[in-house]
Scaffold this active site. Structure first.
Site, PDB file in Angstrom:
ATOM      1  N   ASP A   8       0.866  -1.179   0.000  1.00  0.00           N
ATOM      2  CA  ASP A   8       0.000   0.000   0.000  1.00  0.00           C
ATOM      3  C   ASP A   8       0.904   1.231   0.000  1.00  0.00           C
ATOM      4  O   ASP A   8       2.127   1.120  -0.191  1.00  0.00           O
ATOM      5  CB  ASP A   8      -1.004  -0.045   1.167  1.00  0.00           C
ATOM      6  CG  ASP A   8      -0.346   0.137   2.539  1.00  0.00           C
ATOM      7  OD1 ASP A   8       0.897   0.224   2.602  1.00  0.00           O
ATOM      8  OD2 ASP A   8      -1.085   0.187   3.542  1.00  0.00           O
ATOM      9  N   CYS A  65       3.208  -3.249   4.023  1.00  0.00           N
ATOM     10  CA  CYS A  65       2.326  -2.145   4.413  1.00  0.00           C
ATOM     11  C   CYS A  65       2.980  -1.466   5.616  1.00  0.00           C
ATOM     12  O   CYS A  65       4.177  -1.641   5.842  1.00  0.00           O
ATOM     13  CB  CYS A  65       0.902  -2.627   4.694  1.00  0.00           C
ATOM     14  SG  CYS A  65       0.702  -3.751   6.092  1.00  0.00           S
ATOM     15  N   THR A  67       2.575  -1.938   8.874  1.00  0.00           N
ATOM     16  CA  THR A  67       2.949  -2.898   9.918  1.00  0.00           C
ATOM     17  C   THR A  67       3.228  -4.303   9.401  1.00  0.00           C
ATOM     18  O   THR A  67       3.777  -5.129  10.126  1.00  0.00           O
ATOM     19  CB  THR A  67       1.797  -3.036  10.931  1.00  0.00           C
ATOM     20  OG1 THR A  67       0.626  -3.474  10.213  1.00  0.00           O
ATOM     21  CG2 THR A  67       1.505  -1.721  11.632  1.00  0.00           C
ATOM     22  N   HIS A  98       8.986 -24.434   8.263  1.00  0.00           N
ATOM     23  CA  HIS A  98       7.997 -25.170   9.062  1.00  0.00           C
ATOM     24  C   HIS A  98       6.572 -25.000   8.567  1.00  0.00           C
ATOM     25  O   HIS A  98       5.788 -25.945   8.590  1.00  0.00           O
ATOM     26  CB  HIS A  98       8.063 -24.722  10.524  1.00  0.00           C
ATOM     27  CG  HIS A  98       9.306 -25.150  11.232  1.00  0.00           C
ATOM     28  ND1 HIS A  98       9.377 -25.281  12.601  1.00  0.00           N
ATOM     29  CD2 HIS A  98      10.540 -25.481  10.760  1.00  0.00           C
ATOM     30  CE1 HIS A  98      10.594 -25.673  12.954  1.00  0.00           C
ATOM     31  NE2 HIS A  98      11.324 -25.786  11.844  1.00  0.00           N
ATOM     32  N   HIS A 133       6.329 -31.569   9.431  1.00  0.00           N
ATOM     33  CA  HIS A 133       5.614 -30.311   9.173  1.00  0.00           C
ATOM     34  C   HIS A 133       4.507 -30.484   8.138  1.00  0.00           C
ATOM     35  O   HIS A 133       3.584 -29.668   8.092  1.00  0.00           O
ATOM     36  CB  HIS A 133       6.593 -29.230   8.724  1.00  0.00           C
ATOM     37  CG  HIS A 133       7.693 -28.996   9.721  1.00  0.00           C
ATOM     38  ND1 HIS A 133       7.438 -28.535  10.992  1.00  0.00           N
ATOM     39  CD2 HIS A 133       9.032 -29.197   9.645  1.00  0.00           C
ATOM     40  CE1 HIS A 133       8.587 -28.440  11.657  1.00  0.00           C
ATOM     41  NE2 HIS A 133       9.561 -28.848  10.865  1.00  0.00           N
TER      42      HIS A 133
HETATM   43  C1  RB5 Z   1      -1.977   2.487   6.551  1.00  0.00           C
HETATM   44  O1  RB5 Z   1      -2.031   3.680   7.282  1.00  0.00           O
HETATM   45  C2  RB5 Z   1      -1.765   1.311   7.501  1.00  0.00           C
HETATM   46  O2  RB5 Z   1      -2.911   1.107   8.270  1.00  0.00           O
HETATM   47  C3  RB5 Z   1      -1.424   0.064   6.724  1.00  0.00           C
HETATM   48  O3  RB5 Z   1      -0.288   0.300   5.963  1.00  0.00           O
HETATM   49  C4  RB5 Z   1      -1.087  -1.173   7.543  1.00  0.00           C
HETATM   50  O4  RB5 Z   1      -0.172  -0.892   8.545  1.00  0.00           O
HETATM   51  C5  RB5 Z   1      -2.224  -1.950   8.023  1.00  0.00           C
HETATM   52  O5  RB5 Z   1      -2.067  -3.043   8.590  1.00  0.00           O
END
Ligand code: RB5
Length: 151
Positions: A8, A65, A67, A98, A133
Site C-alpha cells: 500500500d 504495508c 505494519t 515449518h 511439518h
Molecule cells: C496504513 O495507514 C496502515 O494502516 C497500513 O499500511 C497497515 O499498517 C495496516 O495493517
C-alpha cells in the site's frame, strides 16, 4: 524464483527497495503495485499477490504495508495462501521451513531497509522442510476446507 510484490502507500517506498533486493538475490520481481505514495487500501494488493501465486504466475510473494499485519490478515483470507508478518530473521526462515509460508509480509514502519533485506534473504533462501511439518500444514488446509475455503 518469480516473486510477486505488493504494497500500500505506507509500504510503497520499501517495496521499491525490496524489488531491487529480490533482483540482486537472483530472482525475478513481479511488481503488482501500488506505484506511488497515494493512499490506497492494502487488501486490494494482498489479493493481487495472492492471485498471482494461485495462478502460478509467481512462486512466492512479498507484501509491504505499514505494519505488515493488515497485509497478512488479508492474504490469509485467500485459501491456499500462508502469509507471515515477521520482523526477525529467525521467523522469516522458520515460516518457510515449518509453515511452508508462501507470502512474507513486512512492516515498513517497523523495520528499516537493512533488516528488510535480511528478512527477504532469509525467506527466499529457505525451503519447506517437509517431514513432520507436512501433517501440520495439511491440518491448516483442513481448516480452510472446514470453514469454506476451496483449495
Ligand atoms: C496504513 O495507514 C496502515 O494502516 C497500513 O499500511 C497497515 O499498517 C495496516 O495493517
Amino acid at each position: 524464483m518469480r516473486i510477486a510484490l505488493g504494497s500500500d502507500h505506507a509500504g510503497f517506498r520499501l517495496k521499491e527497495e525490496v524489488a531491487g533486493m529480490v533482483r540482486e538475490m537472483g530472482h525475478e520481481p513481479i511488481d503488482l503495485g501500488t506505484y506511488s505514495d497515494e493512499s490506497v487500501d492494502y487488501p486490494d494488493f494482498a489479493v493481487k499477490v495472492a492471485e498471482s501465486i494461485l495462478a502460478g504466475d509467481a512462486d512466492l510473494g512479498i507484501l509491504v504495508c505499514g505494519t505488515g499485519l493488515g497485509m497478512a490478515m488479508s492474504a490469509n483470507k485467500v485459501p491456499g495462501i500462508r502469509a507471515a508478518a515477521v520482523s526477525d530473521t529467525f521467523s522469516a526462515r522458520a515460516t518457510r521451513e515449518h509453515n511452508d509460508a508462501n507470502v512474507l509480509c513486512i512492516g515498513a514502519r517497523v523495520v528499516g531497509s537493512g533488516l528488510a533485506r535480511d528478512l527477504v534473504s532469509a525467506f527466499l533462501g529457505a525451503s519447506f522442510e517437509g517431514g513432520r511439518h507436512v501433517r501440520r500444514v495439511e491440518k491448516m488446509k483442513d481448516i480452510e476446507k472446514k470453514f469454506g475455503g476451496a483449495r
